[in-house]
Design a protein around this motif. Structure first.
Motif, PDB file in Angstrom:
ATOM      1  N   PHE A   1      -4.163   3.183  -8.134  1.00  0.00           N
ATOM      2  CA  PHE A   1      -3.785   4.231  -7.183  1.00  0.00           C
ATOM      3  C   PHE A   1      -5.005   5.061  -6.783  1.00  0.00           C
TER       4      PHE A   1
ATOM      5  N   ALA B   1       0.834  -1.202   0.000  1.00  0.00           N
ATOM      6  CA  ALA B   1       0.000   0.000   0.000  1.00  0.00           C
ATOM      7  C   ALA B   1       0.869   1.254   0.000  1.00  0.00           C
ATOM      8  N   TYR B   2       1.958   1.211   0.788  1.00  0.00           N
ATOM      9  CA  TYR B   2       2.852   2.366   0.845  1.00  0.00           C
ATOM     10  C   TYR B   2       3.544   2.572  -0.496  1.00  0.00           C
TER      11      TYR B   2
ATOM     12  N   TRP C   1       1.433  14.392  -0.804  1.00  0.00           N
ATOM     13  CA  TRP C   1       2.324  13.242  -1.017  1.00  0.00           C
ATOM     14  C   TRP C   1       3.482  13.618  -1.942  1.00  0.00           C
TER      15      TRP C   1
ATOM     16  N   LYS D   1       1.280   4.118  -2.979  1.00  0.00           N
ATOM     17  CA  LYS D   1       1.098   5.541  -2.715  1.00  0.00           C
ATOM     18  C   LYS D   1       2.253   6.350  -3.302  1.00  0.00           C
TER      19      LYS D   1
ATOM     20  N   GLU E   1      -7.506   2.428  -4.762  1.00  0.00           N
ATOM     21  CA  GLU E   1      -7.037   1.839  -3.509  1.00  0.00           C
ATOM     22  C   GLU E   1      -6.413   2.865  -2.562  1.00  0.00           C
ATOM     23  N   THR E   2      -5.650   3.779  -3.097  1.00  0.00           N
ATOM     24  CA  THR E   2      -4.958   4.761  -2.253  1.00  0.00           C
ATOM     25  C   THR E   2      -5.820   5.992  -2.006  1.00  0.00           C
ATOM     26  N   CYS E   3      -6.388   6.534  -3.085  1.00  0.00           N
ATOM     27  CA  CYS E   3      -7.181   7.766  -2.955  1.00  0.00           C
ATOM     28  C   CYS E   3      -8.631   7.497  -2.552  1.00  0.00           C
ATOM     29  N   LYS E   4      -9.058   6.231  -2.649  1.00  0.00           N
ATOM     30  CA  LYS E   4     -10.426   5.837  -2.260  1.00  0.00           C
ATOM     31  C   LYS E   4     -11.481   6.604  -3.080  1.00  0.00           C
TER      32      LYS E   4
END
Length: 233
Positions: free
Chosen positions: A142, A103-104, A225, A107, A145-148
Motif C-alpha cells: 500500500f 489499485a482501487y 481516504w 487503496k 504502490e498507492t502512496c508512492k
C-alpha cells in the motif's frame, strides 16, 4: 452374641454408610457399583438426598469426562477431523472468491487497515504498528504502490521481548518489507506492561514492527481516504 437379624442390619447400615461416603468423595454410580454389587435402584434410593461437596463434584465430573474420553478417543478424533475439514472447505471456497487486488481495492484496504492500526495524531508522518507479517506485507505494498513512498522515507523499528534473537528477527523483517537494514533503528526490548512478563514466548515470534513514513502530503491523502470511507458507511 448378636442375632443373625441384628448382624444383618449392622452389615446393611455399614454398607449404606460406606456407599454414601464414596458418593460424597466424588465417586460416580458406576464406580461405586464396581466396588459394591448393588442394584441401580437401591443405589439411587440410598443416594437421592446425598449432597456432594462442590470440590469433590468437580473432581468427579472431570474423572467421568476423562473416562468417557478414553473410551471414545477414535470417535472424538473423527469429530475433530470432520469439523476441521468442514471449516477448511468453507475457507478454501471463500478464498477463491478473492481475485487479483486492483489499485482501487488496495487503496481502500490499505486506508481501512491504517484507520484501524495506524497513528492518526501526527501531521508530518504515518506510523503503522503490527506483529502480523502478512498484514505488514500488504501495508508495505500500500505504501509503495498507492502512496508512492520510496524506501528512503520509510523507517522501521522492531520491538522484541527478552530471549529473542534480534539478528534473526531483523533478517526476517528486512526480507519481508524489502527495506535495507540501514533503515531500521536500534531495536527496543521491552516487557509489555499489560502482560507483566507473563506473555507466552511464542505469541509474537517476530516481535512487533513499527513503520514510520515521513511525508506530509501522503499523511493528508491517507486521512482523506479514511474520511472518504467513513462517509460511505
Amino acid at each position: 452374641m448378636a442375632s443373625p437379624i441384628i448382624r444383618k442390619n449392622r452389615q446393611f447400615t455399614h454398607l449404606k454408610s460406606a456407599v454414601i461416603k464414596l458418593r460424597k468423595n466424588g465417586n460416580t454410580y458406576s464406580e461405586i457399583r464396581e466396588i459394591y454389587p448393588i442394584s441401580k435402584g437401591t443405589l439411587s434410593d440410598w443416594l437421592k438426598d446425598v449432597k456432594i461437596p462442590a470440590r469433590n463434584k468437580k473432581v468427579m465430573e472431570k474423572r467421568a469426562y476423562e473416562k468417557w474420553k478414553a473410551g471414545n478417543e477414535i470417535f472424538i478424533q473423527k469429530r475433530i477431523e470432520d469439523a476441521f475439514n468442514i471449516r477448511m472447505g468453507f475457507e478454501n471456497k471463500a478464498k477463491e472468491e478473492i481475485k487479483e487486488i486492483s489499485a482501487y481495492a488496495l487503496k481502500v484496504i490499505g486506508a481501512a487497515l491504517y484507520w484501524a492500526e495506524g497513528g492518526k495524531t501526527r501531521k508530518n508522518f504515518l506510523r503503522f504498528v503490527n506483529s502480523d507479517p502478512m498484514m505488514v506485507k500488504l501495508m508495505m505494498r500500500f505504501f509503495r504502490e498507492t502512496c508512492k513512498i520510496s524506501n528512503e522515507k520509510i523507517k522501521a523499528r522492531v520491538h522484541i521481548y527478552p530471549g529473542m534473537s534480534y539478528e534473526k528477527i531483523l533478517d526476517f523483517w528486512a526480507k519481508l518489507t524489502r527495506l535495507p537494514k540501514e533503515n531500521f533503528y536500534i531495536p527496543q526490548t521491552q516487557i509489555s506492561k499489560s502482560s507483566k512478563g507473563k506473555r507466552p514466548r511464542n505469541t509474537l515470534p517476530y516481535g512487533t514492527l513499527h513503520l514510520t513514513l515521513y511525508n506530509t502530503p501522503t499523511v493528508s491523502k491517507v486521512m482523506g481516504w479514511i474520511k472518504g470511507i467513513s462517509e460511505q458507511i
